[in-house]
Design a protein around this motif. Structure first.
Motif, PDB file in Angstrom:
ATOM      1  N   LYS A 472      22.206  86.411  15.739  1.00 29.23           N
ATOM      2  CA  LYS A 472      21.594  87.507  16.609  1.00 29.23           C
ATOM      3  C   LYS A 472      20.871  86.872  17.731  1.00 29.23           C
ATOM      4  N   ASP A 473      20.286  85.724  17.655  1.00 29.64           N
ATOM      5  CA  ASP A 473      19.412  85.239  18.644  1.00 29.64           C
ATOM      6  C   ASP A 473      19.982  84.537  19.562  1.00 29.64           C
ATOM      7  N   LEU A 474      21.391  84.203  19.484  1.00 26.27           N
ATOM      8  CA  LEU A 474      22.275  83.217  20.428  1.00 26.27           C
ATOM      9  C   LEU A 474      22.088  83.792  21.708  1.00 26.27           C
ATOM     10  N   SER A 475      21.656  82.964  22.606  1.00 27.35           N
ATOM     11  CA  SER A 475      21.590  83.826  24.125  1.00 27.35           C
ATOM     12  C   SER A 475      22.877  84.198  24.359  1.00 27.35           C
ATOM     13  N   SER A 476      24.251  83.844  23.861  1.00 26.54           N
ATOM     14  CA  SER A 476      25.338  84.039  24.380  1.00 26.54           C
ATOM     15  C   SER A 476      26.008  85.114  23.651  1.00 26.54           C
ATOM     16  N   ALA A 477      25.084  85.528  22.408  1.00 23.10           N
ATOM     17  CA  ALA A 477      25.699  86.407  21.482  1.00 23.10           C
ATOM     18  C   ALA A 477      25.919  87.617  22.188  1.00 23.10           C
ATOM     19  N   THR A 478      26.807  88.460  22.108  1.00 22.46           N
ATOM     20  CA  THR A 478      26.959  89.923  22.369  1.00 22.46           C
ATOM     21  C   THR A 478      26.562  90.787  21.238  1.00 22.46           C
ATOM     22  N   ARG A 479      26.543  92.027  21.711  1.00 23.33           N
ATOM     23  CA  ARG A 479      26.089  93.212  20.916  1.00 23.33           C
ATOM     24  C   ARG A 479      27.213  92.988  19.967  1.00 23.33           C
ATOM     25  N   GLN A 481      28.802  90.483  18.503  1.00 26.77           N
ATOM     26  CA  GLN A 481      28.600  89.345  17.512  1.00 26.77           C
ATOM     27  C   GLN A 481      27.454  89.686  16.856  1.00 26.77           C
ATOM     28  N   ARG A 482      26.316  90.259  17.349  1.00 26.48           N
ATOM     29  CA  ARG A 482      25.135  90.484  16.581  1.00 26.48           C
ATOM     30  C   ARG A 482      25.479  91.691  15.549  1.00 26.48           C
ATOM     31  N   ALA A 483      26.052  92.703  15.899  1.00 24.05           N
ATOM     32  CA  ALA A 483      26.554  93.522  14.944  1.00 24.05           C
ATOM     33  C   ALA A 483      27.345  92.867  13.647  1.00 24.05           C
ATOM     34  N   ARG A 484      28.277  92.095  14.003  1.00 22.89           N
ATOM     35  CA  ARG A 484      28.992  91.246  13.133  1.00 22.89           C
ATOM     36  C   ARG A 484      28.199  90.473  12.125  1.00 22.89           C
ATOM     37  N   ALA A 485      27.284  89.838  12.618  1.00 21.52           N
ATOM     38  CA  ALA A 485      26.126  89.041  11.942  1.00 21.52           C
ATOM     39  C   ALA A 485      25.610  89.813  10.933  1.00 21.52           C
ATOM     40  N   THR A 486      25.067  91.049  11.292  1.00 27.18           N
ATOM     41  CA  THR A 486      24.102  91.831  10.523  1.00 27.18           C
ATOM     42  C   THR A 486      25.251  92.300   9.243  1.00 27.18           C
ATOM     43  N   LEU A 487      26.291  92.950   9.810  1.00 28.50           N
ATOM     44  CA  LEU A 487      27.401  93.455   8.985  1.00 28.50           C
ATOM     45  C   LEU A 487      27.643  92.407   7.986  1.00 28.50           C
ATOM     46  N   ASN A 488      27.875  91.074   8.187  1.00 32.97           N
ATOM     47  CA  ASN A 488      28.305  89.886   7.238  1.00 32.97           C
ATOM     48  C   ASN A 488      27.072  89.872   6.291  1.00 32.97           C
ATOM     49  N   MET A 489      25.878  90.059   6.918  1.00 30.38           N
ATOM     50  CA  MET A 489      24.643  89.981   6.017  1.00 30.38           C
ATOM     51  C   MET A 489      24.787  90.864   4.851  1.00 30.38           C
ATOM     52  N   ALA A 490      25.009  92.168   5.359  1.00 32.65           N
ATOM     53  CA  ALA A 490      25.174  93.232   4.636  1.00 32.65           C
ATOM     54  C   ALA A 490      26.124  93.068   3.508  1.00 32.65           C
ATOM     55  N   LEU A 491      27.267  92.526   3.750  1.00 35.61           N
ATOM     56  CA  LEU A 491      28.333  92.356   2.908  1.00 35.61           C
ATOM     57  C   LEU A 491      27.871  91.349   1.973  1.00 35.61           C
ATOM     58  N   LEU A 492      27.156  90.192   2.095  1.00 40.13           N
ATOM     59  CA  LEU A 492      26.945  89.341   1.280  1.00 40.13           C
ATOM     60  C   LEU A 492      25.773  89.862   0.413  1.00 40.13           C
ATOM     61  N   TYR A 506      23.264  97.177   6.666  1.00 38.60           N
ATOM     62  CA  TYR A 506      24.457  98.322   7.238  1.00 38.60           C
ATOM     63  C   TYR A 506      23.478  99.199   8.344  1.00 38.60           C
ATOM     64  N   GLY A 507      22.284  99.320   7.859  1.00 40.74           N
ATOM     65  CA  GLY A 507      21.597 100.336   8.795  1.00 40.74           C
ATOM     66  C   GLY A 507      21.141  99.589  10.074  1.00 40.74           C
ATOM     67  N   GLU A 508      21.149  98.193  10.019  1.00 43.88           N
ATOM     68  CA  GLU A 508      20.552  97.429  11.202  1.00 43.88           C
ATOM     69  C   GLU A 508      21.841  97.199  11.943  1.00 43.88           C
ATOM     70  N   THR A 509      22.938  97.134  11.172  1.00 41.46           N
ATOM     71  CA  THR A 509      24.271  97.002  11.953  1.00 41.46           C
ATOM     72  C   THR A 509      24.497  98.266  12.898  1.00 41.46           C
ATOM     73  N   LEU A 510      24.268  99.369  12.233  1.00 39.85           N
ATOM     74  CA  LEU A 510      24.534 100.629  12.937  1.00 39.85           C
ATOM     75  C   LEU A 510      23.253 100.991  14.167  1.00 39.85           C
ATOM     76  N   LYS A 511      22.334 100.131  13.982  1.00 40.91           N
ATOM     77  CA  LYS A 511      21.372 100.271  15.177  1.00 40.91           C
ATOM     78  C   LYS A 511      22.227  99.561  16.286  1.00 40.91           C
ATOM     79  N   ILE A 512      22.485  98.371  16.117  1.00 39.54           N
ATOM     80  CA  ILE A 512      22.995  97.724  17.124  1.00 39.54           C
ATOM     81  C   ILE A 512      24.535  98.383  17.694  1.00 39.54           C
ATOM     82  N   SER A 513      25.240  98.729  16.701  1.00 40.73           N
ATOM     83  CA  SER A 513      26.641  99.358  16.920  1.00 40.73           C
ATOM     84  C   SER A 513      26.834 100.603  16.287  1.00 40.73           C
ATOM     85  N   PRO A 514      26.135 101.470  16.843  1.00 35.87           N
ATOM     86  CA  PRO A 514      26.011 102.964  16.072  1.00 35.87           C
ATOM     87  C   PRO A 514      27.543 103.493  15.800  1.00 35.87           C
ATOM     88  N   ASP A 515      28.460 102.900  16.214  1.00 36.21           N
ATOM     89  CA  ASP A 515      29.898 103.502  16.043  1.00 36.21           C
ATOM     90  C   ASP A 515      30.767 102.512  15.201  1.00 36.21           C
TER      91      ASP A 515
END
Lengths: 821, 638
Positions: A472-479, A481-492, A506-515
């Motif tokens: 999430k903190d990578l300067s090059s990370a896109t929205r 990528q960040r959404a996928r990171a939190t999504l994977n955390m949720a899955l984990l 999941y809620g955090e994922t949806l904050k980053i990428s609401p759809d």
């Protein structure tokens, strides 16, 4: 003025290049000044994600890598991003995902155009590939437009000229097609295709004499283009030269005219070079014509049996077409001619898996490939994968180590090695490999995710979370990528059973990428399964707003609304579903039941009667009748309802649902003996339905058939861990009125397990009864007193307290407990 | 992805066990079974009851009965036959003057027989005063067809005046003889497959009925597809490794059968004369068939559409060795497809042929051919020019629109009632469409159907919007049968789907609120006693039509063929239907009978169906096709 006179032809780099812009203008053909997208700020087209379910790991990995490259290039823009989109498009095109390939190439072309406007000199192939993808889609107008854009950018590019000519001919724009074919004739390399195209146009325009001249010229330029023989034969037929026509038509041949198409060749070579299991069978296969590709390759190996490359291509094309036996024969032929051909053994290994579905079958072939060529990295990697798949993770590790040793930059190999190490509990080594991977590629998302998993497995969720935070903190990370990171955390977290945290992620994922649809869906499912039905319903509604055609979501929403008692809303969704599928029995029955529940029983009955009249097959008709029976009972027509239910059973006695509903209705009307018979029949059809077993047992209890009840529950609990059934069995064994049924020791054993599984007053009461029944009076008394105090303190139901008091008194007198059967 | 099916909580206390709502238990069961329903549905279908009045056709499926849901029994194993079926038949089984419907059903492959599995269905048309309604009479008819249905042909094989039914399956075919009216008023069928030796256990995909030996009894061509067996089923994948249905080249082709009907010779039924008629030929994967007189020699020829292999045009030579017509020997057929230009497309490429539509698109008196194909191939129009055909797909405007679609059933119909034939193509893929897979579509093969309007002279323009909302549906269409279900003089369409609902589309031009259509003429061509439809006959109208430049009237003609074959796996109305367009009257009716005789009839009354009986016209020609005089020939307009 003829087009030829306008053309200033030059030839360089093996490909004809001609200046035809002026000529095109004379003919009124307008060319865009830059690719479809000469825009100052490139608007990127959305790329649909193809469903990768069932694809090979190689395909997924290569696409993932290409997608990641796109994401990581987004910060840089320009040619870097253009090329990343283009290469992603090439993969999509190669793997047959043309709908995804087209927008990827569109983006590549737009970005390239923008970069060119900014001063870049690069002229990539993306618009050309876009045209190919559009052709594949059957979108010829768009393909023509793209090819015109190529010609505007790369003046006189021969493949584009000839391809555009073919597209325009398909579209019936014959004047422009003719002009372009004539332009193609100016290059020696375009002669065959130009004449063939002109001949076809002449034949279509009923000028067979001219067509004959062109076809003959084309055949002279490219004698191997046997498909021309048919066209020439048709032209000869049309001028009445039947003898020559018959001669040609005897063996027309299928080899099409070829023109130099370096970009398509490049695509093929590039794809083959990556070593994917599925390799195209040549340009024809790239263009979707596998049968033609096979024919062409077969022609080649027939004339040159030692051409192992063509034989390999033939074998691959056969594999692709599903003719695995044919492919195997060709690979074995290669081995016969070249016994040290490790590559053929590799392919035999893949075929063995495809044919048998058993990865084990591949092992001898892959081992042979590795023995023959110990440094054949792909064979090693495949062998390792098969070993891993067959559970021999340990054995796969040395091969993966070799893969990484052979190419230390092979991120995928290192990742697999790290995964294997982690799965075999060698987490220290796994950590080391992941660290090496991340040292090479600090932004490797899979690496970071794996690192997180390793930490999680090591019981270090904080470190795991730190890894995901890194993404999430990578300067090059896109929205994304960040959404996928939190999504994977949720899955984990979900996999760990930490549902609330999973919900939060999941809620955090949806904050980053609401759809984000996966997050919406998974969160909805979790909420629904945890009875947080309102939240689930809202999420399903959001998903439906995003894609109203998702019937799976609408169905889940309907069920969720029903669960939360919003029967009207549920009914509305069912009505939408049933409108689309008026003969779908499940929808008719469920929507009718809901209508009945909403007080619209007559409407429900009418709907069911109408459906019954249209349904002739026994099983669905029985289900409809059964539902009608339930609705009629709900409508107050008891006997009529039971009649329908009975009819349904008579009509389809082997449909479990029908049996069960009839049994429930009989029990509901206190016809317990009949209900028991139906439950027995149902149980034979659908064993393992705990709910039905419970109801069945209850009927038996009401009928005082104690031993049968115990037998039923004993059978059921052998295969079911359902707590309610086990609890009921314990209670029976402890307190059944019939002494022969009681078994205090067994009751105590079962009741203890139930109590430990879920400590609640009912389970405590049963445990006390069981203790009493086994003569452990003191323990029973102690537990019963504790129960009584807790029940009184918590103001439990008065009946419960009274029963506990009664039994306490009985235990004091060393009498067994009693239940309110 | 986590998949936790939610279901409502239930209350389970011993003493109150029966407070469990029947509702919740039903929904509990459904929460399992509904997922399988979702797995079998198409999702893009929209209700079409509210079609605007300007639509040519209106979907009345839900309002007239005859509802039918095809089930392909897909198991997830991707068995090839699952994706190919099935067809539908229109025929008047009860001789009450209106068309009834027979729907073919699928089954479960690879499992044991299921006595509750759905069956083929026969729906009786109870047309009253123009109002259409259907009743399911399958059980009373005695037909119990539980095979894996593929194709169907309806014809009177025993010349008793009642139309019989040949049902082709993946597996054993069945011939159902129509026994006529029984004492209880019902019409019953009996299975005479064995008695008439008409069986074939292979995978049959197409049927054609014709009297090729001119003995007055209808013969049968059985088009077989591939040698597919569950035990040798192959797991095919596409480039990406994903499972999909196989390409036909994965399986060997099956031989077709030519059955000669010997009931006329007092023999037991059908005799396989394939070898004697065709010689020794390699088997091909047949998917479509049509009967036509390609070279106008008065003898009926057979067109065979093959999947990804060159098509065949079996030209009936009328010759045989040592004797021929009326003898035990069948006539010899020769494959003239290559030289006539109908084997492959104009580029010399064999295509994945499915459906065939024979018809005279340019009103020049001969039969042209349209073949539907796989996506990324064009459909192909072969225009007949005196027995030699020309691929005119591109110049006639039919190439580019067909590229994205996989065509199956196809037929020429005069949709706009202007006197020339328009084209309907029903579509549905045979391999997974990636766009639909991406949307998790449970049956990712659906596509829209297409309607092409003949702009005059056989040039076409896509006009789906004019056809109506029913053409906006995206479905997995397979069979298409054409017939005038409500006998109002316009062509109705019945479309069968793979794993989806059958559709009945009624042409709206002459519905009660729209009386103002052009004049029409319906003809039933029969011969014999009792009268039988003369399949293979051609009928033409000669009439005056005002010229477009107002310079006066000109002679014009329209031609139709009488047949139940063509399209895909389906059997259509054998009657000939003409809309007169701008013409007000008919001068004469010309008929070429299947036995080669030609006959001219006085114009029948317009706006109704008339039966023309062979031999009752004022002018008739001798039988020999070779000796017909020029005035007996169909007029040539070109």
């Amino acid at each position: 003025m003829s087009p030829k006179s306008l053309i200033a032809f030059s030839f360089r780099s093996g490909v004809g290049t001609l200046s035809i812009l002026a000529s095109l203008a004379v003919l009124g053909i307008s060319l865009p000044s830059a690719p479809a997208a000469a825009q100052t700020a490139a608007q990127l087209a959305a790329i649909p994600s193809p469903s990768l379910s069932g694809t090979t790991p190689e395909v997924r990995q290569s696409l993932r890598t290409a997608q990641e490259r796109v994401e990581s290039s987004k910060g840089q823009g320009g040619m870097e991003l253009s090329n990343a989109f283009g290469e992603l498009g090439m993969l999509y095109l190669h793997f047959g995902f043309v709908d995804a390939a087209a927008p990827a190439f569109t983006n590549a072309a737009r970005l390239e155009a923008q970069a060119a406007a900014d001063g870049s000199t690069a002229q990539g192939p993306w618009t050309y590939y876009l045209a190919v993808a559009q052709q594949e889609q059957g979108n010829l107008r768009a393909a023509a437009s793209s090819l015109r854009a190529v010609l505007a950018q790369r003046e006189g590019n021969l493949p584009a000229v000839l391809r555009l000519a073919g597209v325009l001919a398909e579209l019936g724009e014959t004047q422009e097609a003719r002009f372009l074919y004539e332009a193609g004739l100016q290059s020696p390399l375009g002669k065959a295709a130009g004449h063939a195209g002109l001949g076809q146009l002449d034949l279509d325009e009923r000028k067979p004499e001219e067509a004959i001249g062109h076809f003959e010229a084309a055949l002279e330029a490219q004698p191997e283009a046997t498909a021309l023989r048919y066209r020439l034969g048709m032209a000869l037929r049309d001028v009445g030269d039947m003898d020559r026509a018959r001669e040609l038509l005897k063996e027309p041949g299928g080899q099409e005219v070829q023109f130099p198409d370096p970009l398509m060749i490049q695509l093929r070579l590039q794809m083959e070079g990556t070593g994917h299991q599925a390799v195209a069978g040549g340009i024809a296969a790239q263009q979707g014509d596998l049968a033609k590709a096979i024919r062409s390759y077969r022609d080649a190996v027939t004339s040159q049996p030692d051409d192992l490359q063509s034989r390999r291509s033939l074998a691959k094309a056969l594999t692709q077409s599903g003719d695995l036996d044919g492919a195997e024969k060709e690979f074995r032929e290669i081995i016969k001619r070249d016994p040290s051909n490790a590559s053929a053994y590799l392919e035999l290994g893949s075929l063995a898996i495809s044919k048998s579905g058993d990865p084990q079958a591949a092992l001898p072939h892959l081992q042979k490939a590795v023995d023959l060529a110990p440094e054949f990295r792909e064979a090693r990697a495949r062998l390792a994968r098969v070993l891993a798949t067959t559970g021999r993770l340990e054995d796969s590790i040395p091969h993966l180590r070799k893969v990484v040793e052979l190419d230390p930059r092979d991120a995928d190999g290192r990742l697999r090695l790290a995964r294997a190490l982690m799965e075999t509990r060698r987490t220290d080594e796994a950590t080391k490999e992941v660290a090496a991977l991340l040292a090479q590629q600090p932004d490797n998302l899979d690496g970071i995710l794996l690192s997180g998993r390793i930490h999680a497995v090591n019981g270090n969720p904080e470190a795991a979370e730190r890894e995901f935070s890194r993404v999430k903190d990578l300067s090059s990370a896109t929205r994304d990528q960040r959404a996928r990171a939190t999504l994977n955390m949720a899955l984990l977290r979900q996999a760990q059973g930490r549902i609330q945290e999973s919900i939060d992620f999941y809620g955090e994922t949806l904050k980053i990428s609401p759809d984000q649809p996966q997050a919406l869906f998974n969160l909805a499912v979790i909420l629904a399964s945890n009875q947080r039905l309102k939240g689930a319903a809202e999420l399903y509604q959001r998903l439906l707003r995003l894609d109203p055609s998702r019937t799976d979501v609408r169905y889940r929403l309907a069920v969720t609304e029903m669960g939360r008692g919003e029967l009207k809303a549920a009914s509305e969704h069912f009505e939408i579903l049933v409108r689309d599928r008026p003969l779908a029995i499940e929808l008719v029955t469920s929507s009718s039941l809901l209508l009945a529940e909403l007080g619209r029983g007559d409407e429900a009955a009418d709907r069911l009667l109408a459906a019954i009249s249209k349904t002739r097959d026994k099983a669905p008709k029985a289900r409809l009748k059964s539902t009608l029976g339930a609705v009629e009972i709900k409508n107050g027509h008891l006997e009529r309802g039971l009649g329908h239910l009975r009819d349904a059973v008579d009509l389809a006695p082997k449909v479990p649902e029908v049996r069960k509903r009839y049994a429930e209705a009989l029990a509901g009307e206190k016809r317990y003996a009949q209900a028991v018979d139906e439950y027995v029949a149902y149980g034979a059809l659908a064993p393992g339905d705990d709910q039905a077993t419970f109801a069945h047992a209850t009927c038996l209890i009401i009928l005082d058939r104690w031993q049968e009840t115990v037998d039923l529950l004993s059978d059921a609990t052998r295969s079911s861990s359902d707590l309610a059934l086990t609890h009921l069995l314990a209670r029976l064994l402890a307190s059944a009125p019939e002494p022969a049924v009681r078994n205090g020791e067994r009751a105590a054993q079962i009741a203890q397990a139930v109590f430990e599984a879920a400590r609640n007053p009912a389970h405590g009461e049963t445990l006390a009864m069981a203790m009493a029944a086994s003569g452990r009076w003191q323990e029973a008394l102690t537990l019963q007193k504790r129960l009584l105090k807790e029940a009184q303190d918590a103001s439990f139901d008065a009946d419960f307290i009274a029963r506990v008091q009664r039994n306490l008194a009985r235990y004091e007198q060393q009498q067994i407990g009693q239940s309110d059967w | 992805m986590v998949d936790l099916s939610p279901h409502p909580p239930t209350t389970r206390l011993p003493a109150t066990a029966f407070t469990v709502l029947w509702l919740s238990s039903t929904l509990f069961l459904w929460s399992c079974s509904a997922l399988s329903w979702i797995g079998a549905s198409t999702v893009a279908a929209q209700p079409v009851d509210a079609a605007p009045p300007t639509d040519l056709w209106r979907d009345v499926t839900g309002t007239v009965g005859a509802e039918f849901e095809h089930w392909n029994g897909a198991t997830g194993e991707w068995y090839f036959p699952e994706i190919n079926g099935a067809g539908v038949a229109l025929f008047d089984f009860d001789n009450d003057g209106d068309l009834d419907i027979y729907w073919l059903q699928g089954s479960r492959l690879g499992g044991s027989g299921d006595e509750d599995a759905p069956l083929d269905r026969l729906w009786r048309n109870d047309l009253r005063a123009g109002k259409l309604s259907f009743s399911d009479v399958t059980e009373s008819s005695g037909i119990r067809a539980s095979g894996y249905g593929m194709a169907v042909a309806a014809a009177d094989f025993d010349n008793d005046g009642w139309v019989d039914l040949y049902v082709a399956n993946y597996g054993s075919n069945q011939l159902w003889r129509n026994q006529g009216l029984s004492a209880d008023g019902s019409v019953r069928f009996e299975d005479v497959t064995q008695a008439w030796r008409a069986g074939d256990r292979r995978w049959t995909s197409a049927l054609a009925v014709l009297d090729f030996d001119r003995d007055g009894f209808l013969d049968l061509y059985v088009g077989n597809y591939l040698r597919f067996e569950i035990a040798t089923h192959k797991a095919c994948t596409i480039t990406s490794g994903q499972r999909d249905y196989c390409h036909p080249s994965n399986y060997p082709s099956e031989d077709d059968l030519l059955f000669r009907n010997t009931l006329g010779q007092g023999q037991a039924g059908f005799v396989d004369v394939s070898r004697r008629a065709f010689g020794r030929v390699a088997p091909t994967p047949t998917l479509g068939l049509a009967v036509l007189d390609a070279d106008d020699d008065g003898l009926l020829d057979i067109y065979v559409a093959n999947d990804d292999q060159p098509n065949r045009l079996w030209r009936n030579t009328g010759r045989c060795s040592p004797t021929c017509l009326g003898s035990e020997q069948p006539p010899i057929f020769e494959d003239d497809a290559l030289l006539t230009g109908t084997a492959v497309n104009g580029r010399g490429q064999p295509e994945a042929s499915m459906g065939v539509a024979p018809g005279d698109i340019d009103n020049d008196g001969d039969t042209d051919l349209f073949i539907s194909h796989l996506d990324r191939q064009t459909n192909t129009l072969y225009v007949n020019e005196g027995g030699a055909f020309r691929d005119e797909t591109r110049p006639r405007g039919l190439a580019a629109p067909s590229l994205p679609f996989t065509g199956f059933g196809t037929a020429w119909v005069d949709g706009d009632l202007d006197g020339d034939l328009d084209l309907v193509v029903v579509n549905g893929a045979v391999q997974v469409l990636d766009e639909l897979r991406r949307r998790n579509d449970p049956h990712p093969f659906h596509q829209k159907n297409q309607y092409f309007e003949n702009l005059g002279g056989g040039n076409f323009q896509q006009a789906d919007e004019r056809a109506g909302a029913a053409f906006n549906l995206s479905e997995v269409s397979r069979g298409l049968a054409v017939g005038d279900l409500d006998n109002d003089g316009d062509p109705d369409l019945v479309i069968s789907q793979n794993n989806g609902p059958g559709r009945i589309l009624i042409h709206q031009a002459r519905e009660p609120n729209q009386k103002s259509g052009p004049a029409w003429l319906g003809l039933r061509l029969v011969a014999g006693d009792p009268p039988r439809d003369q399949l293979g006959a051609r009928v033409g109208l000669v009439y005056h039509r005002p010229s477009r430049d107002r310079s006066g009237a000109a002679h014009a003609s329209s031609w139709r063929r009488v047949g139940v074959d063509g399209s895909y796996a389906s059997s259509s109305d054998p009657r000939a239907l003409f809309a007169l367009g701008s013409a007000k009257s008919v001068e004469e009716v010309r008929v070429t009978w299947p036995d080669g005789r030609r006959e001219v009839f006085a114009p029948p009354k317009l706006n109704q169906y008339t039966t023309l009986v062979q031999g009752t016209g004022p002018k008739s020609s001798p039988r020999s096709p070779k000796s017909s005089s020029p005035q007996d020939q169909p007029p040539r307009n070109r």
